[in-house]
Motif scaffolding. Sequence first.
Motif, PDB file in Angstrom:
ATOM      1  N   SER A 297       0.905  -1.182   0.015  1.00 55.41           N
ATOM      2  CA  SER A 297       0.066   0.068   0.030  1.00 55.41           C
ATOM      3  C   SER A 297       0.943   1.172   0.024  1.00 55.41           C
TER       4      SER A 297
ATOM      5  N   LEU B 152       2.182   1.861  -3.707  1.00 55.27           N
ATOM      6  CA  LEU B 152       1.146   2.390  -4.392  1.00 55.27           C
ATOM      7  C   LEU B 152       0.817   3.903  -4.125  1.00 55.27           C
TER       8      LEU B 152
ATOM      9  N   GLY C 151      -1.684  -3.848  -8.413  1.00 54.49           N
ATOM     10  CA  GLY C 151      -2.273  -2.415  -8.215  1.00 54.49           C
ATOM     11  C   GLY C 151      -2.007  -1.553  -9.155  1.00 54.49           C
TER      12      GLY C 151
ATOM     13  N   PRO D  48      -6.591   3.104  -6.273  1.00 58.14           N
ATOM     14  CA  PRO D  48      -5.697   2.559  -5.490  1.00 58.14           C
ATOM     15  C   PRO D  48      -5.538   2.905  -3.979  1.00 58.14           C
TER      16      PRO D  48
ATOM     17  N   LEU E  85      -8.122   0.607  -2.465  1.00 56.86           N
ATOM     18  CA  LEU E  85      -7.706  -0.684  -2.465  1.00 56.86           C
ATOM     19  C   LEU E  85      -6.555  -0.759  -1.224  1.00 56.86           C
TER      20      LEU E  85
END
Length: 468
Positions: free
Chosen positions: A309, A312, A445, A459, A462
Amino acid sequence: MAFYEYNVLVFVVVVAGVAYLQHRRDRKAAAAKVQGQGQGQGHDSEAARATITAGNAVIWQFKKKFLPAYLLAFGSDWLQGPYIYTMYKDEKGLPEETVAHLFTTGFLAAAMSASFVGSLADRYGRRSACLFFCVAYGVSCFTVLFDSIFILFAGRILGGLSTTLLWSVVESWMVTEFHRQHLEEAGSLSDMFGIMTTLNGFVAILAGLFAQQIADFTKTQAAPFMAAVVLLILAFGFISSRWSENYGDSHNSNVDGLLPASEEKDKNGLQYIIQGRKHGQSSEDITERFGLDKRLWALCMTSSCFEGSMYLWIFFKFSALKLSHEAAGQESELPFGMIFAALMCAMMLGSLFFTYYSSLATSRWVVSPSRLLTITLFVASACFILPVLVHNEAVTFWSFCVFEICCGIYFPSIARLKEKMVEDGVRAKIYGILRIPLNIFVVLGLMTTKDGKSHPNSPSLLAGAKLS
């Protein structure tokens, strides 16, 4: 742009104040330790002070050997951070999908290399692997001087390989050397991880500000990458002259006091995580080993979700701020270096909190490391979801700052957990394997990336969902 300058100033003042309070607390703790040992030795405070001073000197020598090379290596990475996206997107005029493909290539290269670089480092030496990192990352930086798409993709491949080395082998060398020299008798690895993250944040701040200044002065966003090459050359010099070599179980000789190769030396990292290393035939040993394997899997999934994460977010953070900036009717350019410095100040604040919190082991308010990590993950997920729900530049920026505070807590926490769970003989191998699902997560991603003003929200949602 006074908004971002004021935020940087506030963060600098807060971080400096917290660092000063931490320093005062450490001095008081050291004085109390001397007094306590002096009473235990028949009031021989001079002998106690001498013992503690000798231990501190050993730790200090280790820090002088490791930290300069560590900070130079990560400083070369931080210099590229503020401009790697905008250089591809704005200066070279590449479509956002192509930029995403470049990033995807880097993470695919990192995932593929993670399956073998750790094993090679354990077998042939982690110091040698760190030297190779300096060379490979330097060549990767030079590729930005070219407009050829093939050379740019080659640069991302080298960058992905180098990132795997940076995040696995460097720390593996430090932890193994710390254990080899029995430094746990004089200091704590938790403190070491906290110091590493704090100083890394400080270097990142300087790198962000310097990257902006040198890019503005030279009128090219490739300048920070050339500055990174200089740091890599210096890091190469420090490592080659100050670091000793250490190996893993896969090395065939008893090197630097490590145990000789075990009967399972040919087992790869994934097999180690799945099957474990045999400690005996009793049911207690088997149960203990399966418990360790479960913890390794949990560690693997946690690092994949959080760090995936984070990567991203790195890709989309500036574009998200630009969208919020334009939505507010602002047409001026964002000060990327200043924003980067503010975010790194926030990360330093998180690492200082971790260092202070780790020292409160006897306090009834202290939760377990795993619980602290769980709370950090929950807060981090909220930092991604909030900017999607509230389209405001200030809210977006502050959410990103809180996420960086979470990063400052996360990295020393996860490093400490890995140090406890993974054996020195296979440390680089396992650290590399743990990054495979992380890079796959990021690739999946980035595959959803396309041009469009609302797309950066996807993203973020997500990432928030995965962290939750």
